[in-house]
Design an enzyme around this catalytic site. Structure first.
Site, PDB file in Angstrom:
ATOM      1  N   HIS A 271       0.813  -1.209   0.000  1.00  0.00           N
ATOM      2  CA  HIS A 271       0.000   0.000   0.000  1.00  0.00           C
ATOM      3  C   HIS A 271       0.850   1.265   0.000  1.00  0.00           C
ATOM      4  O   HIS A 271       0.356   2.334  -0.360  1.00  0.00           O
ATOM      5  CB  HIS A 271      -0.961  -0.018   1.190  1.00  0.00           C
TER       6      HIS A 271
ATOM      7  N   HIS B  99      -2.076 -12.571  -1.928  1.00  0.00           N
ATOM      8  CA  HIS B  99      -3.148 -13.238  -1.191  1.00  0.00           C
ATOM      9  C   HIS B  99      -2.798 -14.674  -0.816  1.00  0.00           C
ATOM     10  O   HIS B  99      -3.622 -15.372  -0.227  1.00  0.00           O
ATOM     11  CB  HIS B  99      -4.441 -13.183  -1.997  1.00  0.00           C
TER      12      HIS B  99
END
Length: 731
Positions: A96, A259
């Site tokens: 991020h 993920h």
């Protein structure tokens, strides 16, 4: 890697009086020069002679990595690690940090470590990353200025991945820290987080933006507008990742690789149970936000996005669990315990197959996000995922390279990459340059070449425009563009409208002839690149324009630029550098959607200019007459190709009255107040220097009777600065 609690952008006022209105509040259309002020001041407690690159080279990187690896499994009571491992949290933090990058203007990204500042530190998608940075604080304090927050956050992500069994492609340091938010970034038009007013009619996100939703890194993990529609989600994913220069294979690899680790957190509804984000949190929380209103914000009670559960059976190990679970099982949408849409497996085989993140006596069931199911439903993404499933080594290599690109995309050319873990392989997205395998020209050759250039058929304005066209593509945001490489002669730049392709071909042809003649005449190994010759020609022309006005100036010139070839250039990626407005050459496309003067200031920020430097640059270029298509727009002088302050003198002349031209919204006519005759023609870019209060104040200095010499020297200094912006080899 989305974790997105609901939040708005309001801060607690604590009963205090309302904030005083700023000038921008009173006059919203007023040209905002604040972004240029960032380039004029130092806000951090750093010495003027501090050299971060030099300090980083002293760093014991292995020692830092060892400390980070120990931290990964040193769970803290105040914020316990899921599965006893902080790795997934640090991967999300690093992702991020870097994932705000967008190719349109090169802004965002990991540089500066700006995840620490508003608004990014309080985006819903960054919920609880404040805890990740606090976990890193002791390591940052231990190594001090030898490693920036910007570098440390990315390094923590790399070490996290490595500590869970995956070999990364490499790591480079060199990102200096900022000490405030970047005021130049347009994050979008919305007034509240998790809303979207950024799509035009065909479903395209507004030009220049990267994410599809305010306050999210990319897309809504529940699906567009919170609807679990994987096909529509795939469209948003493709568009947002494309805007950070990721293709389908890179996108799928990043999502699947990211993920593979960790879980999402939605023990309850975030809107009902979470307190304010850091910027709105009370002072006693010391910059930490998203506290659970029920008193327990951690462990099994943790709330971040409102989506709950892991993706795989081994959330702290690199394996094929994510891809196998996604492709081998059927999934159906359901509302999770946090009230958000997520996807549950239809098969009983996966149910209760994952250890709980904090309670060894409990089991959890894997889940998927709508954005995960999109990789299965979209035919192109599915093809990539199936290839990865059949070839785990290919999956690993694609994730490694995509992660490296994600976390290093805004660092610029390879010479800025520091440290022992920089890969030997140079990537095309780094805009690599060849090495100079010859001796560089010296003072004698420089003088000889300048004389030969000025004796050619090329005019002062042609030489100035060509040098400007080459150097002004530079963007300080992601360190792309600039004169080094002479990519002006390659696709796509040589055919950009703003560069007047036919005239450019003539100028480059003449300079190439001079280059060839010089290089062929040397037997001592001395050569000159076209990149150097373009800048040298511009310098010589500026010196000639100053001489025409009676001023003897010499612009410092340091050779060493090289000529890139097509093999060093990802041509399509350079279209992002094409200007729709180049105020310095008075070029304005008719289809721009913002006032030209706003784009002028935005471009000036990318060139790291101050308001005064921009003003001197415009005034000097207008007096030289270096306009697109050699128009007279803004050329307020009877002596073009002469470096004077005539632009300012005549702009400020109250004997001239301005009115809009009938044939263009960007053009104006300057009429003699007494006779009504047209004296001058100008664009909005010219007139803003007499209209805006701050720019007018600077213009009044340069328009004074004793200011011409000052303008000449200020223009030369600014010109020289722009010509050298990409000379990282000199740092």
């Amino acid at each position: 890697m989305a974790e997105t609690p609901n939040s708005d952008m309001s801060g607690a006022t604590g009963g205090r009086s309302k904030r005083p209105k700023s000038n921008q509040d009173w006059w919203p259309s007023k040209l905002n020069l604040e972004i240029l002020d960032q380039n004029a001041r130092d806000v951090g407690p750093v010495e003027d002679d501090f050299d971060y690159a030099e300090e980083f080279q002293k760093l014991d990187l292995e020692a830092v990595k060892s400390d980070l690896e120990e931290l990964m499994t040193s769970s803290q009571d105040w914020w316990p690690a899921d599965y006893g491992h902080y790795g997934p949290l640090f991967i999300r933090m690093a992702w991020h940090s870097a994932g705000t990058y967008r190719t349109a203007d090169g802004r965002g990204g990991a540089a500066g470590g700006r995840q620490r500042f508003a608004p990014i530190n309080s985006w819903p998608d960054n919920a609880n990353l404040d805890k990740a940075r606090r976990l890193l604080l002791p390591i940052k304090q231990k190594y001090g200025q030898k490693i920036s927050w910007a570098d440390l956050m990315i390094l923590a992500g790399n070490v996290a991945i490595e500590s869970m069994g995956f070999k990364t492609f490499g790591y480079a340091g060199g990102r200096e820290d900022a000490f405030e938010e970047d005021k130049a970034v347009n994050w979008g038009p919305e007034d509240e987080f998790e809303t979207q007013e950024r799509f035009d009619e065909p479903g395209e996100i507004q030009e220049g933006l990267g994410a599809s939703v305010m306050g999210l890194i990319y897309v809504n993990p529940e699906g567009p507008d919170g609807n679990p529609d994987p096909e529509a989600s795939a469209k948003n994913i493709r568009q947002t990742f494309d805007r950070m220069a990721m293709n389908d294979k890179e996108t799928a690899a990043l999502i699947a690789g990211g993920h593979t680790f960790g879980k999402v957190h939605g023990a309850d509804d975030p809107e009902e149970n979470l307190g304010p984000e850091p910027e709105a949190a009370p002072i006693e929380q010391q910059g930490l936000g998203w506290q659970n209103k029920n008193g327990n914000s951690k462990g099994g009670e943790m709330i971040t996005s409102g989506i709950e559960g892991p993706w795989t059976q081994s959330p702290t190990e690199w394996d094929m669990g994510y891809i196998n679970n996604l492709l081998d099982y059927e999934w159906e949408p359901e509302k999770g315990p946090g009230g958000a849409w997520q996807w549950a497996p239809k098969s009983e085989e996966l149910k209760n197959s994952v250890p709980d993140a904090h309670d060894p006596d409990e089991k959890q069931t894997p889940m998927m996000l709508t954005t995960d199911i999109a990789l299965k439903r979209d035919p192109d993404y599915r093809e990539v995922m199936e290839t990865f499933q059949e070839n785990p080594m290919e999956f690993g290599m694609n994730f490694a390279k995509a992660w490296y690109k994600l976390t290093h995309r805004d660092m610029g050319p390879p010479e800025r990459f520091l440290g022992p873990e920089v890969p030997d392989e140079e990537m095309i997205w780094q805009d690599p340059l060849p090495d100079a395998d010859y001796d560089l020209i010296g003072d004698e050759e420089i003088a000889e070449l300048k004389e030969e250039i000025l004796d050619s058929d090329l005019s002062v304005s042609q030489l100035v425009k060509t040098a400007w066209a080459s150097a002004s593509t530079y963007r300080d945001s992601d360190k792309r563009g600039g004169a080094n490489g002479a990519r002006l002669r390659l696709e796509p730049q040589k055919n950009w409208e703003v560069n007047e392709p036919e005239q450019l071909e003539t100028v480059l042809g003449t300079l190439e002839n001079i280059q060839t003649e010089f290089n062929d005449s040397r037997s001592d190994g001395t050569q000159v690149s076209l990149a150097d010759l373009i800048v040298l020609g511009g310098n010589a022309a500026v010196e000639q324009a100053a001489a025409n006005a009676g001023y003897d100036v010499e612009i410092p010139f340091e050779p060493g630029r090289v000529d890139a070839g097509p093999e060093h250039t990802d041509a399509p990626s350079f279209d992002a550098l094409k200007p729709k407005v180049d105020g310095v050459r008075n070029y304005i496309q008719d289809d721009i959607t913002r006032p030209a003067e706003e784009v002028l200031v935005d471009n000036a920020d990318l060139l790291n200019l101050t308001a005064s430097e921009l003003t001197a640059l415009i005034g000097g270029m207008r007096s030289i007459g270096a306009n697109y298509q050699d128009t007279d727009l803004g050329v307020f002088t009877d002596e073009p190709e002469t470096l004077t302050n005539d632009f300012f003198v005549n702009l400020l002349d109250m004997g001239t009255e301005w009115e809009p031209a009938a044939d263009s919204e960007h053009r104006y006519k300057g009429l003699d107040r007494d006779t009504g005759e047209v004296k001058w023609e100008a664009t909005r870019i010219d007139l803003i220097f007499g209209s805006n209060d701050r720019l007018r104040a600077i213009s009044e200095v340069y328009g004074s009777a004793d200011a011409e010499k000052k303008l000449v020297h200020d223009f030369v200094d600014t010109w020289s600065k722009v010509m050298k912006l990409d000379r990282f080899d000199l740092e």
